[in-house]
Design a protein around this motif. Sequence first.
Motif, PDB file in Angstrom:
ATOM      1  N   GLY A  63       2.882  -0.173  -6.563  1.00  0.00           N
ATOM      2  CA  GLY A  63       2.348   1.180  -6.504  1.00  0.00           C
ATOM      3  C   GLY A  63       1.182   1.397  -7.442  1.00  0.00           C
ATOM      4  O   GLY A  63       0.210   2.082  -7.095  1.00  0.00           O
ATOM      5  N   TRP A  64       1.250   0.821  -8.638  1.00  0.00           N
ATOM      6  CA  TRP A  64       0.152   0.955  -9.595  1.00  0.00           C
ATOM      7  C   TRP A  64      -1.120   0.358  -9.019  1.00  0.00           C
ATOM      8  O   TRP A  64      -2.207   0.929  -9.170  1.00  0.00           O
ATOM      9  CB  TRP A  64       0.515   0.266 -10.903  1.00  0.00           C
ATOM     10  CG  TRP A  64      -0.477   0.462 -12.007  1.00  0.00           C
ATOM     11  CD1 TRP A  64      -0.445   1.409 -12.996  1.00  0.00           C
ATOM     12  CD2 TRP A  64      -1.668  -0.326 -12.252  1.00  0.00           C
ATOM     13  NE1 TRP A  64      -1.530   1.273 -13.829  1.00  0.00           N
ATOM     14  CE2 TRP A  64      -2.300   0.223 -13.399  1.00  0.00           C
ATOM     15  CE3 TRP A  64      -2.253  -1.411 -11.620  1.00  0.00           C
ATOM     16  CZ2 TRP A  64      -3.482  -0.301 -13.915  1.00  0.00           C
ATOM     17  CZ3 TRP A  64      -3.438  -1.939 -12.120  1.00  0.00           C
ATOM     18  CH2 TRP A  64      -4.040  -1.386 -13.264  1.00  0.00           C
ATOM     19  N   VAL A  65      -1.014  -0.783  -8.364  1.00  0.00           N
ATOM     20  CA  VAL A  65      -2.179  -1.413  -7.748  1.00  0.00           C
ATOM     21  C   VAL A  65      -2.741  -0.522  -6.650  1.00  0.00           C
ATOM     22  O   VAL A  65      -3.964  -0.349  -6.533  1.00  0.00           O
ATOM     23  CB  VAL A  65      -1.817  -2.805  -7.186  1.00  0.00           C
ATOM     24  CG1 VAL A  65      -2.966  -3.371  -6.354  1.00  0.00           C
ATOM     25  CG2 VAL A  65      -1.459  -3.763  -8.316  1.00  0.00           C
ATOM     26  N   ALA A  66      -1.867   0.058  -5.853  1.00  0.00           N
ATOM     27  CA  ALA A  66      -2.318   0.939  -4.771  1.00  0.00           C
ATOM     28  C   ALA A  66      -3.080   2.140  -5.319  1.00  0.00           C
ATOM     29  O   ALA A  66      -4.089   2.562  -4.735  1.00  0.00           O
ATOM     30  CB  ALA A  66      -1.128   1.402  -3.947  1.00  0.00           C
ATOM     31  N   GLU A  67      -2.636   2.694  -6.416  1.00  0.00           N
ATOM     32  CA  GLU A  67      -3.317   3.847  -7.007  1.00  0.00           C
ATOM     33  C   GLU A  67      -4.700   3.476  -7.534  1.00  0.00           C
ATOM     34  O   GLU A  67      -5.631   4.264  -7.446  1.00  0.00           O
ATOM     35  CB  GLU A  67      -2.480   4.440  -8.138  1.00  0.00           C
ATOM     36  CG  GLU A  67      -1.302   5.257  -7.663  1.00  0.00           C
ATOM     37  CD  GLU A  67      -0.677   6.077  -8.771  1.00  0.00           C
ATOM     38  OE1 GLU A  67      -1.127   5.950  -9.933  1.00  0.00           O
ATOM     39  OE2 GLU A  67       0.252   6.840  -8.483  1.00  0.00           O
ATOM     40  N   HIS A  68      -4.834   2.278  -8.080  1.00  0.00           N
ATOM     41  CA  HIS A  68      -6.097   1.862  -8.685  1.00  0.00           C
ATOM     42  C   HIS A  68      -7.023   1.152  -7.705  1.00  0.00           C
ATOM     43  O   HIS A  68      -8.231   1.066  -7.964  1.00  0.00           O
ATOM     44  CB  HIS A  68      -5.820   0.973  -9.902  1.00  0.00           C
ATOM     45  CG  HIS A  68      -5.247   1.712 -11.071  1.00  0.00           C
ATOM     46  ND1 HIS A  68      -3.932   2.124 -11.111  1.00  0.00           N
ATOM     47  CD2 HIS A  68      -5.823   2.159 -12.216  1.00  0.00           C
ATOM     48  CE1 HIS A  68      -3.718   2.765 -12.256  1.00  0.00           C
ATOM     49  NE2 HIS A  68      -4.851   2.801 -12.929  1.00  0.00           N
ATOM     50  N   CYS A  69      -6.476   0.678  -6.592  1.00  0.00           N
ATOM     51  CA  CYS A  69      -7.288  -0.023  -5.585  1.00  0.00           C
ATOM     52  C   CYS A  69      -6.932   0.486  -4.188  1.00  0.00           C
ATOM     53  O   CYS A  69      -6.493  -0.293  -3.325  1.00  0.00           O
ATOM     54  CB  CYS A  69      -7.062  -1.527  -5.665  1.00  0.00           C
ATOM     55  SG  CYS A  69      -7.239  -2.270  -7.304  1.00  0.00           S
ATOM     56  N   PRO A  70      -7.114   1.775  -3.912  1.00  0.00           N
ATOM     57  CA  PRO A  70      -6.691   2.330  -2.622  1.00  0.00           C
ATOM     58  C   PRO A  70      -7.411   1.706  -1.431  1.00  0.00           C
ATOM     59  O   PRO A  70      -6.818   1.570  -0.349  1.00  0.00           O
ATOM     60  CB  PRO A  70      -7.010   3.822  -2.755  1.00  0.00           C
ATOM     61  CG  PRO A  70      -8.043   3.907  -3.835  1.00  0.00           C
ATOM     62  CD  PRO A  70      -7.700   2.813  -4.791  1.00  0.00           C
ATOM     63  N   GLN A  71      -8.676   1.314  -1.606  1.00  0.00           N
ATOM     64  CA  GLN A  71      -9.398   0.693  -0.498  1.00  0.00           C
ATOM     65  C   GLN A  71      -8.773  -0.648  -0.110  1.00  0.00           C
ATOM     66  O   GLN A  71      -8.804  -1.039   1.070  1.00  0.00           O
ATOM     67  CB  GLN A  71     -10.873   0.512  -0.859  1.00  0.00           C
ATOM     68  CG  GLN A  71     -11.651   1.811  -0.978  1.00  0.00           C
ATOM     69  CD  GLN A  71     -11.675   2.596   0.326  1.00  0.00           C
ATOM     70  OE1 GLN A  71     -11.681   2.023   1.406  1.00  0.00           O
ATOM     71  NE2 GLN A  71     -11.679   3.909   0.212  1.00  0.00           N
ATOM     72  N   LEU A  72      -8.209  -1.339  -1.072  1.00  0.00           N
ATOM     73  CA  LEU A  72      -7.550  -2.611  -0.783  1.00  0.00           C
ATOM     74  C   LEU A  72      -6.350  -2.384   0.130  1.00  0.00           C
ATOM     75  O   LEU A  72      -6.126  -3.141   1.085  1.00  0.00           O
ATOM     76  CB  LEU A  72      -7.105  -3.284  -2.082  1.00  0.00           C
ATOM     77  CG  LEU A  72      -6.334  -4.600  -1.926  1.00  0.00           C
ATOM     78  CD1 LEU A  72      -7.198  -5.661  -1.247  1.00  0.00           C
ATOM     79  CD2 LEU A  72      -5.843  -5.087  -3.286  1.00  0.00           C
ATOM     80  N   VAL A  73      -5.586  -1.343  -0.145  1.00  0.00           N
ATOM     81  CA  VAL A  73      -4.428  -1.014   0.691  1.00  0.00           C
ATOM     82  C   VAL A  73      -4.874  -0.748   2.126  1.00  0.00           C
ATOM     83  O   VAL A  73      -4.270  -1.233   3.090  1.00  0.00           O
ATOM     84  CB  VAL A  73      -3.681   0.206   0.117  1.00  0.00           C
ATOM     85  CG1 VAL A  73      -2.588   0.672   1.072  1.00  0.00           C
ATOM     86  CG2 VAL A  73      -3.089  -0.131  -1.251  1.00  0.00           C
ATOM     87  N   ARG A  74      -5.948  -0.007   2.270  1.00  0.00           N
ATOM     88  CA  ARG A  74      -6.445   0.317   3.613  1.00  0.00           C
ATOM     89  C   ARG A  74      -6.939  -0.928   4.327  1.00  0.00           C
ATOM     90  O   ARG A  74      -6.731  -1.089   5.543  1.00  0.00           O
ATOM     91  CB  ARG A  74      -7.547   1.368   3.514  1.00  0.00           C
ATOM     92  CG  ARG A  74      -7.072   2.696   2.927  1.00  0.00           C
ATOM     93  CD  ARG A  74      -8.150   3.766   2.986  1.00  0.00           C
ATOM     94  NE  ARG A  74      -7.719   4.982   2.292  1.00  0.00           N
ATOM     95  CZ  ARG A  74      -8.097   5.332   1.070  1.00  0.00           C
ATOM     96  NH1 ARG A  74      -8.959   4.562   0.400  1.00  0.00           N
ATOM     97  NH2 ARG A  74      -7.653   6.438   0.511  1.00  0.00           N
ATOM     98  N   ARG A  75      -7.582  -1.832   3.607  1.00  0.00           N
ATOM     99  CA  ARG A  75      -8.082  -3.056   4.241  1.00  0.00           C
ATOM    100  C   ARG A  75      -6.938  -3.952   4.707  1.00  0.00           C
ATOM    101  O   ARG A  75      -7.041  -4.617   5.744  1.00  0.00           O
ATOM    102  CB  ARG A  75      -9.007  -3.814   3.281  1.00  0.00           C
ATOM    103  CG  ARG A  75     -10.403  -3.201   3.190  1.00  0.00           C
ATOM    104  CD  ARG A  75     -11.366  -4.120   2.465  1.00  0.00           C
ATOM    105  NE  ARG A  75     -11.064  -4.229   1.041  1.00  0.00           N
ATOM    106  CZ  ARG A  75     -11.527  -3.391   0.107  1.00  0.00           C
ATOM    107  NH1 ARG A  75     -12.280  -2.364   0.450  1.00  0.00           N
ATOM    108  NH2 ARG A  75     -11.230  -3.583  -1.160  1.00  0.00           N
TER     109      ARG A  75
END
Length: 289
Positions: A63-75
């Motif tokens: 979750g911490w990664v998703a908050e700091h790298c939201p574009q990565l989650v979308r990709r």
Amino acid sequence: MSQRCSNAMTVDVEDYFQVAAFENQVQFADWGKKYEVRVERNTERLLALFDEHQAKATFFVLGWVAEHCPQLVRRIVEQGHELASHGYAHQRANTQSRKVFHEDVYRAKSFLEQTSGVAVKGYRAPSFSVNADNEWVFEVLAEVGFTFSSSTYPVKRDLYGAPDWPRLKYRRPEGIIEIPLPTNTSTGFKLPIGGGGFFRLYPYQMSKLLINRFITQTEQPFCFYFHPWEIDAQQPRMQGIPIKSRFRHYLNLGRMEQRLVHLLNDFEWNTVSHAYQLNGLSNEQNNFN
């Protein structure tokens, strides 16, 4: 000849400073401040490798990664992979109370879904930290809305392990489908062969042999896991960590990407939901919006 059935490729998306081995040296408040964030570039490299080899994977994203790298989650989702949760702050589940665990997984799941626009159905506990002492974890996962988990490793290790638990996919009494990490039992004891540090430790041909043997003997898909930081041989070196932790973390980092390429060439890889035929559980079939 290698087996060409569809196996499950899984990636635990966390950064090098977030691993359990460094939890006594790295403070949560220093994440992204004192330590350089490298997880996005490393995961992007994996996305490119998977695309090159026409492989799909399940990404258990912190979750911490998703908050700091939201574009990565979308990709990850845009490229047809399956999005799943690794919890929020990489705290081992067997160190959390039920209340804290609920807050952790709910926070991570909510943010992943809001960021990606897809329902998140899968969960993996940090360090496979579910055993007989905290089976209530599965009750919480069902309450929060997860339908499958890959949170157990039926071996005995210092930080994790449920050696007497099932080796193959099964449905829990709580309704959660659990997919344990693979083990080899041909030597009379359970040898961990699911990936991570053991994949970097064993010669590749040994790993290939063990994967083929698992598939042949169990007639089940193989569930492989690793982390983005494992292909990053240039990552900053932690100071003051125990020798055992240093050995485990840094062993053969420079060889990992080439071994991964061999793995992608030798076996067919897909998401957890596809490989295990978890009908209706994949992101493609469960839009959150």
